[in-house]
Design a protein around this motif. Structure first.
Motif, mmCIF file in Angstrom:
data_model
loop_
_atom_site.group_PDB
_atom_site.id
_atom_site.type_symbol
_atom_site.label_atom_id
_atom_site.label_comp_id
_atom_site.label_asym_id
_atom_site.label_seq_id
_atom_site.Cartn_x
_atom_site.Cartn_y
_atom_site.Cartn_z
ATOM 1 N N ILE A 179 0.861 -1.187 0.000
ATOM 2 C CA ILE A 179 0.000 0.000 0.000
ATOM 3 C C ILE A 179 0.897 1.237 0.000
ATOM 4 O O ILE A 179 1.905 1.278 0.712
ATOM 5 N N THR A 180 0.554 2.221 -0.781
ATOM 6 C CA THR A 180 1.274 3.490 -0.754
ATOM 7 C C THR A 180 0.345 4.562 -0.205
ATOM 8 O O THR A 180 -0.797 4.688 -0.647
ATOM 9 N N LEU A 181 0.852 5.266 0.807
ATOM 10 C CA LEU A 181 0.036 6.302 1.447
ATOM 11 C C LEU A 181 0.763 7.635 1.376
ATOM 12 O O LEU A 181 1.992 7.692 1.353
ATOM 13 N N LYS A 182 -0.023 8.685 1.353
ATOM 14 C CA LYS A 182 0.546 10.025 1.233
ATOM 15 C C LYS A 182 0.084 10.858 2.421
ATOM 16 O O LYS A 182 -1.102 10.859 2.761
ATOM 17 N N TYR A 183 1.034 11.519 3.075
ATOM 18 C CA TYR A 183 0.667 12.379 4.201
ATOM 19 C C TYR A 183 1.213 13.772 3.960
ATOM 20 O O TYR A 183 2.403 13.942 3.704
ATOM 21 N N LYS A 184 0.322 14.742 4.038
ATOM 22 C CA LYS A 184 0.750 16.127 3.865
ATOM 23 C C LYS A 184 0.492 16.885 5.152
ATOM 24 O O LYS A 184 -0.606 16.819 5.703
ATOM 25 N N ASN A 185 1.514 17.564 5.635
ATOM 26 C CA ASN A 185 1.352 18.367 6.851
ATOM 27 C C ASN A 185 2.459 19.425 6.910
ATOM 28 O O ASN A 185 3.606 19.152 6.536
ATOM 29 N N LEU A 186 2.112 20.594 7.362
ATOM 30 C CA LEU A 186 3.068 21.697 7.565
ATOM 31 C C LEU A 186 3.894 21.999 6.306
ATOM 32 O O LEU A 186 5.056 22.395 6.382
ATOM 33 N N GLY A 187 3.298 21.767 5.159
ATOM 34 C CA GLY A 187 3.986 22.071 3.904
ATOM 35 C C GLY A 187 4.921 20.982 3.418
ATOM 36 O O GLY A 187 5.619 21.165 2.421
ATOM 37 N N TYR A 188 4.950 19.842 4.123
ATOM 38 C CA TYR A 188 5.794 18.733 3.689
ATOM 39 C C TYR A 188 4.926 17.543 3.310
ATOM 40 O O TYR A 188 3.808 17.403 3.774
ATOM 41 N N CYS A 189 5.483 16.723 2.450
ATOM 42 C CA CYS A 189 4.755 15.552 2.002
ATOM 43 C C CYS A 189 5.611 14.302 2.200
ATOM 44 O O CYS A 189 6.768 14.274 1.801
ATOM 45 N N ASN A 190 5.045 13.291 2.860
ATOM 46 C CA ASN A 190 5.746 12.016 3.047
ATOM 47 C C ASN A 190 4.983 10.925 2.313
ATOM 48 O O ASN A 190 3.759 10.836 2.447
ATOM 49 N N ILE A 191 5.712 10.128 1.544
ATOM 50 C CA ILE A 191 5.080 8.995 0.878
ATOM 51 C C ILE A 191 5.524 7.718 1.588
ATOM 52 O O ILE A 191 6.708 7.400 1.654
ATOM 53 N N VAL A 192 4.530 7.042 2.165
ATOM 54 C CA VAL A 192 4.790 5.873 2.998
ATOM 55 C C VAL A 192 4.402 4.623 2.226
ATOM 56 O O VAL A 192 3.368 4.595 1.564
ATOM 57 N N GLN A 193 5.277 3.619 2.300
ATOM 58 C CA GLN A 193 4.956 2.361 1.647
ATOM 59 C C GLN A 193 4.884 1.239 2.680
ATOM 60 O O GLN A 193 5.813 1.036 3.460
ATOM 61 N N ALA A 194 3.760 0.524 2.663
ATOM 62 C CA ALA A 194 3.581 -0.601 3.572
ATOM 63 C C ALA A 194 3.594 -1.886 2.759
ATOM 64 O O ALA A 194 2.998 -1.955 1.690
ATOM 65 N N ALA A 195 4.305 -2.886 3.265
ATOM 66 C CA ALA A 195 4.345 -4.183 2.599
ATOM 67 C C ALA A 195 4.173 -5.268 3.655
ATOM 68 O O ALA A 195 3.974 -4.956 4.830
ATOM 69 N N ASN A 196 4.264 -6.508 3.260
ATOM 70 C CA ASN A 196 4.070 -7.611 4.196
ATOM 71 C C ASN A 196 5.096 -7.554 5.336
ATOM 72 O O ASN A 196 6.278 -7.800 5.139
ATOM 73 N N GLY A 197 4.626 -7.190 6.524
ATOM 74 C CA GLY A 197 5.479 -7.195 7.708
ATOM 75 C C GLY A 197 6.434 -6.039 7.844
ATOM 76 O O GLY A 197 7.230 -5.999 8.779
ATOM 77 N N LYS A 198 6.398 -5.114 6.922
ATOM 78 C CA LYS A 198 7.340 -3.991 7.028
ATOM 79 C C LYS A 198 6.744 -2.710 6.439
ATOM 80 O O LYS A 198 5.780 -2.757 5.677
ATOM 81 N N ILE A 199 7.360 -1.598 6.825
ATOM 82 C CA ILE A 199 6.872 -0.299 6.361
ATOM 83 C C ILE A 199 8.055 0.661 6.277
ATOM 84 O O ILE A 199 9.046 0.512 6.997
ATOM 85 N N CYS A 200 7.969 1.604 5.358
ATOM 86 C CA CYS A 200 9.038 2.608 5.272
ATOM 87 C C CYS A 200 8.488 3.912 4.700
ATOM 88 O O CYS A 200 7.391 3.947 4.153
ATOM 89 N N VAL A 201 9.273 4.969 4.886
ATOM 90 C CA VAL A 201 8.961 6.212 4.181
ATOM 91 C C VAL A 201 9.754 6.158 2.881
ATOM 92 O O VAL A 201 10.986 6.159 2.885
ATOM 93 N N GLU A 202 9.016 6.041 1.788
ATOM 94 C CA GLU A 202 9.679 5.849 0.503
ATOM 95 C C GLU A 202 10.370 7.133 0.056
ATOM 96 O O GLU A 202 11.525 7.121 -0.356
#
Lengths: 185, 125
Positions: free
Chosen positions: B56-79
């Motif tokens: 799953i790829t998720l996008k979070y926007k806050n305070l003028g910054y954008c983080n793209i988060v990737q979740a996979a089986n058993g692990k997660i990271c900020v891509e």
């Protein structure tokens, strides 16, 4: 010469120390320590050298003054408000801990203890600051790593600071310019 | 400059504290890893990572910054992220309970939580 009087030489000395601390802060921002240990706000703590120098040679109040000037000037230069807040929390806690350790310096702690305690206190202060910023206790996850890196950087800065103390003592700059009494170490 | 007794005692206390905290983190329940993603201290998403079938790829926007988060089986990271420090990206994948990714500029926190796995059906084989 009165101990607490703020003469021109003292003002000049404070200014030089502030400039030096600021330069060290900027220098360590160029060292990409975060690439190796990816923790927000991790740094070598080189400007702690100046804080320690100020605590040992000038006292707690000038050390606080130099610290606050450095952190505020760094905000003006970098424009990074969150790192300003972290530096403030870390710097104040480090100063407090180092001052209290130094009080016992002669008996129980050498410069190494003061430096390690200060570095770890700086990191703990930063975690507290980050927790306030994030309104979450999640940053405490970094505490064990930051205690170990704090010990390592504390030892590093202690070596540099002891070399600095030696050369300052040898130059007799303090007695020559009436810059106050050198503290007992 | 001679090293004194207090220096050694202080260092040992600090290192032992760090060790104790490490052990505390390692002894956290490690099954059924769930990622709790929060922004500004408010939980935005909870994703069960263990057994996640598709990334799953998720996008979070806050305070003028954008983080793209990737979740996979058993692990997660900020891509990827456009924050100045990039600490969140450099952290890389996390997969153990207690591990945390923090992006300070955007106030993003990804924390992994585990459970003992008592109430979860385990598939063997």
């Amino acid at each position: 010469m009165e101990k607490n009087s703020l003469n021109a030489s003292k003002i000049a000395l404070f200014a030089i120390l502030t400039a030096l601390a600021l330069a060290l802060s900027l220098l360590e921002q160029m060292i990409p320590l975060g690439m190796i240990i990816p923790i927000p706000g991790i740094r070598l703590g080189l400007s702690n050298i100046i804080t320690m120098f100020a605590i040992f040679y000038l006292g707690a109040y000038p050390a606080l003054l130099i610290l606050l000037c450095r952190i505020f000037l760094l905000l003006l230069l970098s424009g990074n408000v969150s790192s300003f807040f972290l530096s403030l929390c870390g710097g104040l806690l480090a100063l407090l801990v180092m001052f209290f350790l130094k009080r016992w310096a002669g008996r129980y702690f050498s410069l190494f203890g003061v430096s390690i305690g200060g570095a770890c206190a700086h990191n703990i202060g930063q975690i507290i600051g980050a927790s306030l910023l994030l309104s979450s206790k999640a940053a405490f996850y970094y505490l064990p790593v930051l205690l170990i890196t704090g010990t390592a950087t504390g030892i590093l800065t202690a070596f540099i600071t002891s070399a600095l103390f030696l050369s300052v003592d040898r130059s007799r700059i303090f007695t020559r310019y009436h810059l106050g009494s050198k503290s007992v170490r | 400059m001679h090293v004194k007794k207090g220096d050694v005692i202080l260092t040992v206390i600090i290192l032992l504290t760090a060790l104790a905290l490490f052990i505390a983190f390692l002894s956290m329940p490690s099954q059924n890893i769930t990622a709790v993603i929060s922004v500004d201290g408010v939980v935005k998403n909870k994703i069960v990572l263990t057994g996640l079938k598709e990334p799953i790829t998720l996008k979070y926007k806050n305070l003028g910054y954008c983080n793209i988060v990737q979740a996979a089986n058993g692990k997660i990271c900020v891509e990827s992220a456009d924050c100045p420090t990039q600490d969140c990206v450099h952290t890389g994948w996390i997969n153990r309970a207690g591990q945390t990714i923090i992006c300070l500029p955007s106030h993003l926190i990804i924390k992994l939580e585990g459970s003992n796995g008592k109430n979860i059906d385990t598939v063997v084989g």
